[in-house]
Design a protein around this motif. Structure first.
Motif, short mmCIF file in Angstrom:
data_model
loop_
_atom_site.label_atom_id
_atom_site.label_comp_id
_atom_site.label_asym_id
_atom_site.label_seq_id
_atom_site.Cartn_x
_atom_site.Cartn_y
_atom_site.Cartn_z
N ARG A 132 6.32 -8.53 1.48
CA ARG A 132 5.60 -7.47 2.18
C ARG A 132 5.46 -6.23 1.30
O ARG A 132 4.45 -5.53 1.35
CB ARG A 132 6.32 -7.13 3.48
N GLU A 133 6.47 -5.98 0.48
CA GLU A 133 6.40 -4.84 -0.43
C GLU A 133 5.37 -5.08 -1.54
O GLU A 133 4.66 -4.16 -1.96
CB GLU A 133 7.77 -4.57 -1.04
N ILE A 134 5.30 -6.33 -2.01
CA ILE A 134 4.30 -6.69 -3.02
C ILE A 134 2.90 -6.51 -2.45
O ILE A 134 2.02 -5.91 -3.09
CB ILE A 134 4.49 -8.14 -3.49
N VAL A 135 2.67 -7.04 -1.25
CA VAL A 135 1.35 -6.93 -0.61
C VAL A 135 1.01 -5.47 -0.36
O VAL A 135 -0.12 -5.02 -0.63
CB VAL A 135 1.32 -7.73 0.71
N GLY A 136 1.98 -4.70 0.14
CA GLY A 136 1.74 -3.29 0.40
C GLY A 136 1.40 -2.53 -0.87
O GLY A 136 0.47 -1.71 -0.89
N ILE A 138 -2.17 -3.37 -1.97
CA ILE A 138 -3.18 -2.70 -1.14
C ILE A 138 -3.30 -1.23 -1.52
O ILE A 138 -4.40 -0.69 -1.65
CB ILE A 138 -2.84 -2.87 0.35
N VAL A 139 -2.15 -0.57 -1.69
CA VAL A 139 -2.16 0.85 -2.06
C VAL A 139 -2.85 1.05 -3.40
O VAL A 139 -3.66 1.97 -3.58
CB VAL A 139 -0.73 1.42 -2.09
N HIS A 140 -2.55 0.18 -4.36
CA HIS A 140 -3.20 0.29 -5.68
C HIS A 140 -4.70 0.06 -5.58
O HIS A 140 -5.48 0.67 -6.32
CB HIS A 140 -2.58 -0.74 -6.64
N ALA A 177 -6.26 -11.85 -4.61
CA ALA A 177 -5.92 -13.21 -5.03
C ALA A 177 -5.09 -13.22 -6.30
O ALA A 177 -4.03 -13.85 -6.37
CB ALA A 177 -7.21 -14.02 -5.25
N LEU A 178 -5.55 -12.51 -7.32
CA LEU A 178 -4.86 -12.52 -8.60
C LEU A 178 -3.68 -11.55 -8.61
O LEU A 178 -2.58 -11.90 -9.04
CB LEU A 178 -5.84 -12.16 -9.72
N GLY A 179 -3.91 -10.34 -8.11
CA GLY A 179 -2.89 -9.30 -8.19
C GLY A 179 -1.59 -9.67 -7.49
O GLY A 179 -0.51 -9.58 -8.09
N VAL A 180 -1.68 -10.09 -6.24
CA VAL A 180 -0.47 -10.42 -5.48
C VAL A 180 0.28 -11.58 -6.11
O VAL A 180 1.51 -11.55 -6.24
CB VAL A 180 -0.83 -10.73 -4.01
N THR A 181 -0.45 -12.60 -6.55
CA THR A 181 0.20 -13.78 -7.11
C THR A 181 0.98 -13.43 -8.38
O THR A 181 2.14 -13.83 -8.56
CB THR A 181 -0.84 -14.87 -7.41
N VAL A 182 0.35 -12.69 -9.29
CA VAL A 182 1.01 -12.33 -10.55
C VAL A 182 2.19 -11.40 -10.28
O VAL A 182 3.26 -11.53 -10.91
CB VAL A 182 0.02 -11.70 -11.53
N LEU A 183 2.04 -10.47 -9.35
CA LEU A 183 3.14 -9.57 -9.02
C LEU A 183 4.34 -10.34 -8.46
O LEU A 183 5.49 -10.01 -8.74
CB LEU A 183 2.69 -8.52 -8.02
N LEU A 184 4.07 -11.38 -7.68
CA LEU A 184 5.16 -12.19 -7.14
C LEU A 184 5.91 -12.92 -8.26
O LEU A 184 7.12 -13.15 -8.16
CB LEU A 184 4.61 -13.21 -6.14
N GLY A 232 7.47 1.98 4.63
CA GLY A 232 8.23 1.91 3.38
C GLY A 232 8.02 0.64 2.61
O GLY A 232 8.90 0.21 1.85
N ARG A 233 6.84 0.01 2.77
CA ARG A 233 6.58 -1.26 2.10
C ARG A 233 5.73 -1.06 0.84
O ARG A 233 4.81 -1.84 0.58
CB ARG A 233 5.92 -2.23 3.06
N VAL A 234 6.02 -0.02 0.09
CA VAL A 234 5.26 0.26 -1.13
C VAL A 234 6.22 0.57 -2.26
O VAL A 234 7.11 1.41 -2.13
CB VAL A 234 4.30 1.45 -0.94
N ASN A 235 6.05 -0.12 -3.38
CA ASN A 235 6.81 0.18 -4.59
C ASN A 235 5.93 1.08 -5.46
O ASN A 235 5.03 0.61 -6.16
CB ASN A 235 7.16 -1.11 -5.34
N TRP A 236 6.18 2.37 -5.37
CA TRP A 236 5.29 3.34 -6.02
C TRP A 236 5.34 3.24 -7.54
O TRP A 236 4.36 3.56 -8.23
CB TRP A 236 5.62 4.75 -5.56
N LYS A 237 6.46 2.77 -8.08
CA LYS A 237 6.54 2.59 -9.53
C LYS A 237 5.58 1.49 -9.98
O LYS A 237 4.88 1.64 -11.00
CB LYS A 237 7.98 2.24 -9.93
N VAL A 238 5.53 0.41 -9.23
CA VAL A 238 4.61 -0.68 -9.54
C VAL A 238 3.17 -0.20 -9.40
O VAL A 238 2.31 -0.51 -10.24
CB VAL A 238 4.88 -1.90 -8.63
N VAL A 239 2.90 0.55 -8.34
CA VAL A 239 1.55 1.08 -8.13
C VAL A 239 1.13 1.95 -9.32
O VAL A 239 0.00 1.85 -9.82
CB VAL A 239 1.48 1.90 -6.82
#
Length: 266
Positions: free
Chosen positions: A190-194, A197-199, A174-181, A71-78
């Protein structure tokens, strides 16, 4: 389409080393695999990017399953990321199909862009926490950002990632996770990282299939890399808790800076 004449053990060994580093640090394989193929094995940049995109799609699929089950995925963000990245990736593939990919100019553009992104990745490895603290401080001094603005910025981030990943196979981590945070400071890391990765799976899959359509995939090399990288990721993930994470990040950042310097300045 190019094929290697036979099984190359060095590719499997390289895949194992890269996979282990990915398991240890979480840094995307594209930051390591594409420059390795270009600099060490002399693979043409376009072929290296295309092959690595499919390599990433396959290796990240397992990560998607793990994060999804927990359950570590925010599908709306994806979905918002994909709304920007998929059209951008398709546009980049259309542009790549219409140029002479073997020309020195295109090869230089790919390697130069790759080098710049590796510098960025090294910076994020060393200073991500400090950069995030400054970004959140800056955001905290501004008025509350509306959900609509956050959504638009997320789609814009996806668009940028679609361009960068399709051109160089690097950028999502590198870029995606940082900006999402920065955009979602209240969301669990963990949800951001997940979610990232899914995206990355459909993005790299679309990119890889597009490069296949224009003849820039080396299937034998891809299979040989996977033979080494899948066990490498498992080994790296298992020993990660026993290794000092900061030391690994410092060594990896220094390596990326050296590789980036070679790509950008020759």
């Amino acid at each position: 389409m190019s094929f290697l004449p036979s099984f190359q053990p060095l590719y499997s060994l390289s895949g194992f080393v890269v996979g282990m580093l990915v398991g240890l640090t979480g840094v995307g394989g594209g930051s390591l695999m594409t420059p390795l193929l270009v600099l060490l094995f002399g693979v043409h940049p376009a072929t290296a990017v295309g092959t690595d995109l499919l390599y990433a799609a396959i290796t990240k699929t397992a990560g998607t399953a793990v994060h999804g089950m927990h359950g570590r995925v925010n599908w709306k963000v994806v979905a918002m990321l994909g709304a920007g990245s998929v059209p951008a990736a398709l546009l980049m593939l259309w542009l790549m199909a219409g140029v002479d990919r073997k020309s020195p100019e295109i090869a230089h553009l790919i390697t130069f862009s790759l080098g710049l992104l590796l510098f960025l990745t090294a910076f994020m490895l060393l200073f991500r926490n400090q950069a995030l603290a400054q970004a959140r401080k800056w955001r905290g001094e501004r008025e509350a950002v509306s959900p609509r603005s956050i959504a638009l910025l997320t789609v814009l981030l996806g668009l940028v990632l679609g361009v960068l990943v399709t051109m160089t196979s690097v950028g999502a981590g590198a870029l995606g996770v940082t900006v999402l945070l920065v955009l979602y400071p209240q969301t669990d890391v963990r949800e951001i990282v997940g979610s990232d990765i899914v995206h990355a799976v459909p993005l790299t899959l679309i990119g890889g299939m597009g490069y296949w359509a224009i003849g820039e995939i080396n299937w034998t090399m891809l299979g040989t890399l996977l033979v080494g990288s899948i066990p490498g990721i498992v080994v790296g993930s298992l020993i990660a808790p026993r290794v000092h994470e900061r030391v690994i990040r410092l060594v990896l950042a220094a390596t990326l800076v050296i590789v980036a310097w070679k790509l950008v300045f020759g």
